[in-house]
Structures are given as C-alpha cells and as structure tokens.
Design a protein around this motif. Structure first.
Motif, PDB file in Angstrom:
ATOM      1  N   LEU A 124       0.821  -1.207   0.000  1.00 13.98           N
ATOM      2  CA  LEU A 124       0.000   0.000   0.000  1.00 13.98           C
ATOM      3  C   LEU A 124       0.859   1.262   0.000  1.00 13.98           C
ATOM      4  O   LEU A 124       0.594   2.202  -0.764  1.00 13.98           O
ATOM      5  CB  LEU A 124      -0.928   0.000   1.218  1.00 13.98           C
ATOM      6  N   THR A 125       1.870   1.312   0.839  1.00 11.42           N
ATOM      7  CA  THR A 125       2.710   2.510   0.894  1.00 11.42           C
ATOM      8  C   THR A 125       3.502   2.706  -0.392  1.00 11.42           C
ATOM      9  O   THR A 125       3.773   3.841  -0.791  1.00 11.42           O
ATOM     10  CB  THR A 125       3.680   2.435   2.093  1.00 11.42           C
ATOM     11  N   THR A 126       3.855   1.609  -1.036  1.00  8.18           N
ATOM     12  CA  THR A 126       4.538   1.733  -2.323  1.00  8.18           C
ATOM     13  C   THR A 126       3.621   2.379  -3.356  1.00  8.18           C
ATOM     14  O   THR A 126       4.052   3.240  -4.144  1.00  8.18           O
ATOM     15  CB  THR A 126       5.004   0.354  -2.821  1.00  8.18           C
ATOM     16  N   TRP A 133      12.151   7.551   0.385  1.00  7.03           N
ATOM     17  CA  TRP A 133      12.372   7.277   1.802  1.00  7.03           C
ATOM     18  C   TRP A 133      11.066   7.185   2.586  1.00  7.03           C
ATOM     19  O   TRP A 133      10.997   6.502   3.613  1.00  7.03           O
ATOM     20  CB  TRP A 133      13.245   8.376   2.410  1.00  7.03           C
ATOM     21  N   LEU A 134      10.002   7.856   2.090  1.00 10.06           N
ATOM     22  CA  LEU A 134       8.754   7.884   2.840  1.00 10.06           C
ATOM     23  C   LEU A 134       8.073   6.520   2.880  1.00 10.06           C
ATOM     24  O   LEU A 134       7.421   6.179   3.875  1.00 10.06           O
ATOM     25  CB  LEU A 134       7.815   8.928   2.232  1.00 10.06           C
ATOM     26  N   PRO A 136       9.315   3.251   3.095  1.00  2.49           N
ATOM     27  CA  PRO A 136       9.716   2.386   4.212  1.00  2.49           C
ATOM     28  C   PRO A 136       9.442   2.989   5.585  1.00  2.49           C
ATOM     29  O   PRO A 136       9.114   2.257   6.532  1.00  2.49           O
ATOM     30  CB  PRO A 136      11.218   2.171   3.985  1.00  2.49           C
ATOM     31  N   VAL A 137       9.570   4.301   5.731  1.00  5.19           N
ATOM     32  CA  VAL A 137       9.327   4.923   7.036  1.00  5.19           C
ATOM     33  C   VAL A 137       7.866   4.758   7.454  1.00  5.19           C
ATOM     34  O   VAL A 137       7.562   4.385   8.598  1.00  5.19           O
ATOM     35  CB  VAL A 137       9.725   6.411   7.007  1.00  5.19           C
ATOM     36  N   VAL A 138       6.947   5.025   6.530  1.00  7.63           N
ATOM     37  CA  VAL A 138       5.526   4.887   6.843  1.00  7.63           C
ATOM     38  C   VAL A 138       5.168   3.425   7.066  1.00  7.63           C
ATOM     39  O   VAL A 138       4.335   3.096   7.927  1.00  7.63           O
ATOM     40  CB  VAL A 138       4.665   5.504   5.717  1.00  7.63           C
ATOM     41  N   THR A 139       5.795   2.518   6.332  1.00  6.43           N
ATOM     42  CA  THR A 139       5.540   1.090   6.546  1.00  6.43           C
ATOM     43  C   THR A 139       5.980   0.659   7.928  1.00  6.43           C
ATOM     44  O   THR A 139       5.272  -0.097   8.613  1.00  6.43           O
ATOM     45  CB  THR A 139       6.273   0.251   5.483  1.00  6.43           C
ATOM     46  N   VAL A 140       7.140   1.104   8.351  1.00  7.98           N
ATOM     47  CA  VAL A 140       7.609   0.802   9.712  1.00  7.98           C
ATOM     48  C   VAL A 140       6.631   1.349  10.740  1.00  7.98           C
ATOM     49  O   VAL A 140       6.275   0.672  11.717  1.00  7.98           O
ATOM     50  CB  VAL A 140       9.025   1.385   9.928  1.00  7.98           C
TER      51      VAL A 140
END
Length: 265
Positions: A124-126, A133-134, A136-140
């Motif tokens: 979804l974030t992809t 960079w946003l 992976p950060v939002v996924t974490v």
C-alpha cells in the motif's frame, strides 16, 4: 563461613556481571542455533549456500561499500518510523486505557490493524508514496503502531482505578498522575510493546525496501535475488536476522530486566 554469610545476597557488581554473562551466553546460543540449522539445511538442500559463502559475500559487499551504506540507510528509516510509532502509540494507548470513549472509538480499528500483515502495508505505501524514503518509514510506522497501542492500552487499564481516583481527589495534577502512577505501571508492558513493534516493523522495512526503494537492506536483498545469486541473498538475510537477535538479547532483554527489577526486590 557462617550460615548468614552463605545466605546473604550477592553484591551488586557480582549480580551485574552474572547478568552480563547470561546475556553473552544467550547471544552465543542463539548464533550457534542459527548456524547449526543453516548448516543442516545446506546438507539436506542442494541450492542453499553455506554460512561461509554468505560471509564471503558480506565481505565482498563491505569491500565495495554496499554493506555499511545500505545498512545505515535502513537503520535511519527504521529508527525514524519506530520512534513515531512509539510516541503516537504510547499516547493513543494511554488515552484508550484511561478513556472509555477513546477505547470504544479506536479498539476495533486497532484490532483490524493488528490483523493486517506487513506485506500489505508495504504494498500500500509503495502505491501511495512511490519509490523513496517515505515508503519504508511509513511502513515501519504502520507495522509497529498497533502493537504499541494494544500493549500500552492493556497495561493502562490494569492500573488500579481507585489509586487514580484517590490521587485526583487529593488534587494531584493529571500530569503527575501519568508520571508517577501510570508510567511505572506500564513500564514493563512498554518493553513488550517495543519488542513486538520492532519485529513487525523490521519485517515491514524489509518488504517496503524490497518493493518500493532503491537502497537499503531490503533493496540489496532483492538485487541479489533478481540476479539469482543465492549466496548474496542469504548474506543479507543473515544481516537481517542477526540485527533482530542482537537487538532483542543485548538491548531489549537487559532493558526489560532493569525496568522490572522492582518486582523481585
């Protein structure tokens, strides 16, 4: 030596040294277990690279500057997303634990978020943020947040309501109630929340970098996977696992024992 001397508690420095030795033994046992299982898989399988091959690949990655560069990028993304998850999750968890309205409003949403695997967040974030960079950060953040919320909320609900009411009846400000009553009660659960959040968020980071990044541990793992070079792929998987094991045994374990040492006092 008298009976009293035999039954006397060990000095603090000796207990500390014993705790350090236990942690080192735990790390060594975990590493030996991983290597033993890996070597067994090498013997049974026909395409699994050996630990020596993976180490050689890591040395090669370090020699060309890829190892520490991508590891530093991934750690920066992970720490940023995890810090946001801990701050937001702790605030929301305490609010849900103290407020019935907040609990009714967010408990079902948080339960649904717990059921969503990290791979879904990564996909979804992809699609939302693209390559950068946003993602992976939002996924974490999204992978770790529900675990923080559920553990902190549960611990806050366990705080005796009579104790909070008594403090409020004596005019104790809410900030002091949170600091001196709620915070010590949820300290142990906070470490558990961090442990679960780290595991889920770290998996989310790998998947997000696999699908939606051009740098980092996950991206480098996919690079070797697409190249059909299993030794390079397994080398990065080894880095991924070792970081989790070391963080849990050397950081979270001692931290949990220190925070909850009052229980055995």
């Amino acid at each position: 030596m008298t009976t009293a001397e035999l039954s006397a508690p060990a000095p603090a420095w000796r207990r500390h040294l014993r705790g350090q030795s236990t942690s080192a033994a735990a790390v060594l046992a975990a590493l030996l277990t991983i290597l033993g299982a890996w070597q067994l898989a090498v013997v049974v399988g026909n395409r699994i690279p050996s630990p020596a091959d993976a180490v050689d690949s890591l040395v090669s990655e370090a020699a060309i500057g890829e190892l520490w560069h991508n590891l530093a990028i991934s750690m920066n993304r992970f720490l940023l997303g995890l810090a946001a998850a801990l701050i937001v999750g702790a605030a929301l968890g305490v609010w849900m634990g103290l407020s019935k309205i907040a609990d009714l409003a967010f408990s079902d949403v948080n339960a649904a978020a717990l059921a969503i695997p990290a791979v879904i967040w990564a996909l979804l974030t992809t699609m939302w943020f693209g390559f950068g960079w946003l993602t992976p950060v939002v996924t974490v953040f999204l992978s770790g947040l529900p675990f923080v919320v559920v553990n902190i909320a549960k611990a806050t609900r366990a705080v005796p309501a009579d104790l909070v009411l008594m403090a409020r009846s004596f005019g104790v400000p809410r900030t002091k109630v949170l600091r001196h009553i709620v915070a010590p009660a949820v300290a142990g659960s906070t470490v558990a929340a961090v442990r679960f959040a780290i595991m889920s968020a770290w998996n989310g980071l790998l998947l997000a970098e696999w699908f939606g990044a051009t740098s980092g541990v996950g991206w480098r793992s996919r690079y070797w996977y697409d190249a059909n070079q299993l030794d390079g792929f397994f080398a990065w998987v080894l880095v991924f696992i070792l970081l989790l094991v070391i963080a849990d045994l050397l950081i979270l374990g001692p931290l949990e024992r220190r925070i909850t040492r009052w229980r055995s006092a």
